[in-house]
Motif scaffolding. Sequence first.
Motif, PDB file in Angstrom:
ATOM      1  N   TRP A  46      12.846   3.100-109.204  1.00  0.00           N
ATOM      2  CA  TRP A  46      11.435   2.775-109.407  1.00  0.00           C
ATOM      3  C   TRP A  46      10.526   3.480-108.399  1.00  0.00           C
ATOM      4  O   TRP A  46       9.310   3.461-108.532  1.00  0.00           O
ATOM      5  N   TYR A  47      11.113   4.078-107.360  1.00  0.00           N
ATOM      6  CA  TYR A  47      10.312   4.604-106.258  1.00  0.00           C
ATOM      7  C   TYR A  47      10.194   6.127-106.313  1.00  0.00           C
ATOM      8  O   TYR A  47      11.062   6.821-106.837  1.00  0.00           O
ATOM      9  N   GLY A  49      16.400  15.606-110.130  1.00  0.00           N
ATOM     10  CA  GLY A  49      16.283  14.408-110.929  1.00  0.00           C
ATOM     11  C   GLY A  49      15.652  13.221-110.232  1.00  0.00           C
ATOM     12  O   GLY A  49      15.837  12.081-110.653  1.00  0.00           O
ATOM     13  N   LEU A  50      14.900  13.476-109.168  1.00  0.00           N
ATOM     14  CA  LEU A  50      14.257  12.394-108.430  1.00  0.00           C
ATOM     15  C   LEU A  50      12.873  12.114-109.006  1.00  0.00           C
ATOM     16  O   LEU A  50      12.131  13.025-109.366  1.00  0.00           O
ATOM     17  N   SER A  51      12.537  10.845-109.064  1.00  0.00           N
ATOM     18  CA  SER A  51      11.259  10.451-109.643  1.00  0.00           C
ATOM     19  C   SER A  51      10.097  10.957-108.798  1.00  0.00           C
ATOM     20  O   SER A  51      10.139  10.942-107.566  1.00  0.00           O
ATOM     21  N   VAL A  52       9.027  11.417-109.486  1.00  0.00           N
ATOM     22  CA  VAL A  52       7.815  11.864-108.785  1.00  0.00           C
ATOM     23  C   VAL A  52       6.590  11.120-109.296  1.00  0.00           C
ATOM     24  O   VAL A  52       5.461  11.456-108.948  1.00  0.00           O
ATOM     25  N   ASP A  53       6.802  10.113-110.117  1.00  0.00           N
ATOM     26  CA  ASP A  53       5.692   9.341-110.688  1.00  0.00           C
ATOM     27  C   ASP A  53       6.101   7.875-110.731  1.00  0.00           C
ATOM     28  O   ASP A  53       6.360   7.316-111.793  1.00  0.00           O
ATOM     29  N   ALA A  54       6.158   7.263-109.547  1.00  0.00           N
ATOM     30  CA  ALA A  54       6.641   5.887-109.466  1.00  0.00           C
ATOM     31  C   ALA A  54       6.010   5.201-108.253  1.00  0.00           C
ATOM     32  O   ALA A  54       5.014   5.681-107.708  1.00  0.00           O
ATOM     33  N   LEU A  55       6.601   4.100-107.825  1.00  0.00           N
ATOM     34  CA  LEU A  55       6.050   3.352-106.695  1.00  0.00           C
ATOM     35  C   LEU A  55       6.189   4.145-105.403  1.00  0.00           C
ATOM     36  O   LEU A  55       7.167   4.869-105.210  1.00  0.00           O
ATOM     37  N   PRO A  56       5.227   4.020-104.489  1.00  0.00           N
ATOM     38  CA  PRO A  56       5.334   4.758-103.213  1.00  0.00           C
ATOM     39  C   PRO A  56       6.471   4.230-102.350  1.00  0.00           C
ATOM     40  O   PRO A  56       6.765   3.029-102.353  1.00  0.00           O
ATOM     41  N   VAL A  57       7.108   5.125-101.622  1.00  0.00           N
ATOM     42  CA  VAL A  57       8.128   4.756-100.645  1.00  0.00           C
ATOM     43  C   VAL A  57       7.398   4.396 -99.354  1.00  0.00           C
ATOM     44  O   VAL A  57       6.774   5.246 -98.736  1.00  0.00           O
TER      45      VAL A  57
END
Length: 227
Positions: free
Chosen positions: A194-195, A84-92
């Motif tokens: 968001w990341y 469930g971790l985002s893969v289309d968001a702000l870069p870490v």
Amino acid sequence: MDQTFRARRIDNMWDFLKTCNLHSCIVRRLQDTSFYRIIEIGRLQLDWSLIIALIEQWRPETHTFHLPIGDAIITLHDVEVLYGLSVDALPVALPHAMREYMRDQYLETLQCLTGFRPADEGALVGASRLVLTPVRLHLEAMHADITDNTPDLHSNRYTRLLLLFGGVLFPNTLGNLVSLRFLHHLERLDNLHWYNWGAAILGYLYWQMCRACMGTQQDVAGFMLLL
């Protein structure tokens, strides 16, 4: 391949959660950050012989496993669906201001965000890697004070310390350490989702396997559950 790999295990988080059930207010905060699924799944029994065998089939030139049945790969879709971790968001990414941080600055930031500073500053390895045992002990001391009436400040500090156990996601080859370079992301817990944590975790695992295969390190670290 003649090289022998050793897979690192980070157990402090799971040992803590095994004995301390999280209060519902902490669960809600973790659900909002997108990291709760990892805690909900919990520690899985891993076949380390199988994991090491997979790593021995890793090809750093193509970032694939070269298997008798054909090449295989771990994808961003796998990370998103499984955890469930985002893969289309702000870069870490590490802010430029933090790239020059020294030990005292990391410890001051840790204290500001979590209310915790290790009594023995030898718990900080190098400039930014913290031994997790004193963090766990501090969490155990805080745990009994988490109730329905706990002020947000205290609950947020507890949640930030728990998320320092991101060492499960980004473990290193020196043992039970966590990088304080992720501290700035914990300042605003509501923004964590968001990341692009999925890409960061997968990229770190790829990097660790490439280093092991190329002989630059003997230990293997990373989010091994993806294997």
